[in-house]
Design a protein around this motif. Structure first.
Motif, PDB file in Angstrom:
ATOM      1  N   THR A  73       8.678   8.424   6.256  1.00 25.87           N
ATOM      2  CA  THR A  73       7.825   7.514   5.507  1.00 25.87           C
ATOM      3  C   THR A  73       6.373   7.582   5.948  1.00 25.87           C
ATOM      4  N   SER A 118       3.506   6.511   3.711  1.00 27.48           N
ATOM      5  CA  SER A 118       3.371   5.105   3.331  1.00 27.48           C
ATOM      6  C   SER A 118       2.553   4.294   4.335  1.00 27.48           C
ATOM      7  N   TRP A 141      -3.161   5.346   3.083  1.00 25.01           N
ATOM      8  CA  TRP A 141      -1.880   6.034   2.926  1.00 25.01           C
ATOM      9  C   TRP A 141      -1.909   7.049   1.786  1.00 25.01           C
ATOM     10  N   SER A 142      -0.832   7.828   1.715  1.00 30.80           N
ATOM     11  CA  SER A 142      -0.538   8.690   0.578  1.00 30.80           C
ATOM     12  C   SER A 142      -1.730   9.520   0.112  1.00 30.80           C
ATOM     13  N   LYS A 189       1.165  -0.609   8.551  1.00 35.58           N
ATOM     14  CA  LYS A 189       1.764  -0.862   7.250  1.00 35.58           C
ATOM     15  C   LYS A 189       0.723  -1.344   6.240  1.00 35.58           C
ATOM     16  N   SER A 196      -1.671  -0.413   3.862  1.00 32.05           N
ATOM     17  CA  SER A 196      -1.790   0.878   3.200  1.00 32.05           C
ATOM     18  C   SER A 196      -3.210   1.418   3.186  1.00 32.05           C
TER      19      SER A 196
END
Length: 125
Positions: free
Chosen positions: A28, A31, A53-54, A101, A103
């Motif tokens: 992950t 993420s 993220w991403s 977490k 993002s």
């Protein structure tokens, strides 16, 4: 759970370059927002750079490194990078990568959930 391992630190002369890598375990990685922090002896841990993220559409830098450091990520390799050029003696520190977490990434170390063990960067004049 994400495990992070930094590499690429070492001694370098002022004006030189280094590229730090942060290899992440887990499926992950994309993420998580990623960040780099550093801590010099006797000083508090300070923000260096962060990437969302991403694919990392959003980038953030501390004023002291803007224009000299570049944060990036390769989600296919589960790796984040910190390219450092024009290094100065005041950049000497242990550099840590971290995953959050949030993002978009974050300037604050308290927002980060996972940390690597750190890699030493020593810049001599």
């Amino acid at each position: 759970q994400v495990q992070l391992v930094e590499s690429g630190g070492g001694p370098v002369q002022a004006g030189g370059s280094l590229r730090l890598s942060c290899a992440a375990s887990g499926r992950t990685f994309s993420s998580y927002g990623m960040g780099w922090f550093r801590q010099a002896p006797g000083k508090e841990r300070e923000f260096v750079a962060a990437i969302s993220w991403s694919g990392g559409k959003h980038l953030y830098y501390a004023g002291s490194v803007k224009g000299r450091f570049t944060i990036s990520r390769d989600d296919a390799k589960n790796t984040a990078y910190l390219q450092m050029i024009g290094l100065k003696p005041e950049d000497t520190a242990v550099y840590y990568c971290a995953a959050t977490k949030h993002s978009s990434g974050s300037y604050s170390y308290i927002d980060y959930d996972y940390w690597g063990q750190g890699t030493q960067v020593t810049v001599s004049s």
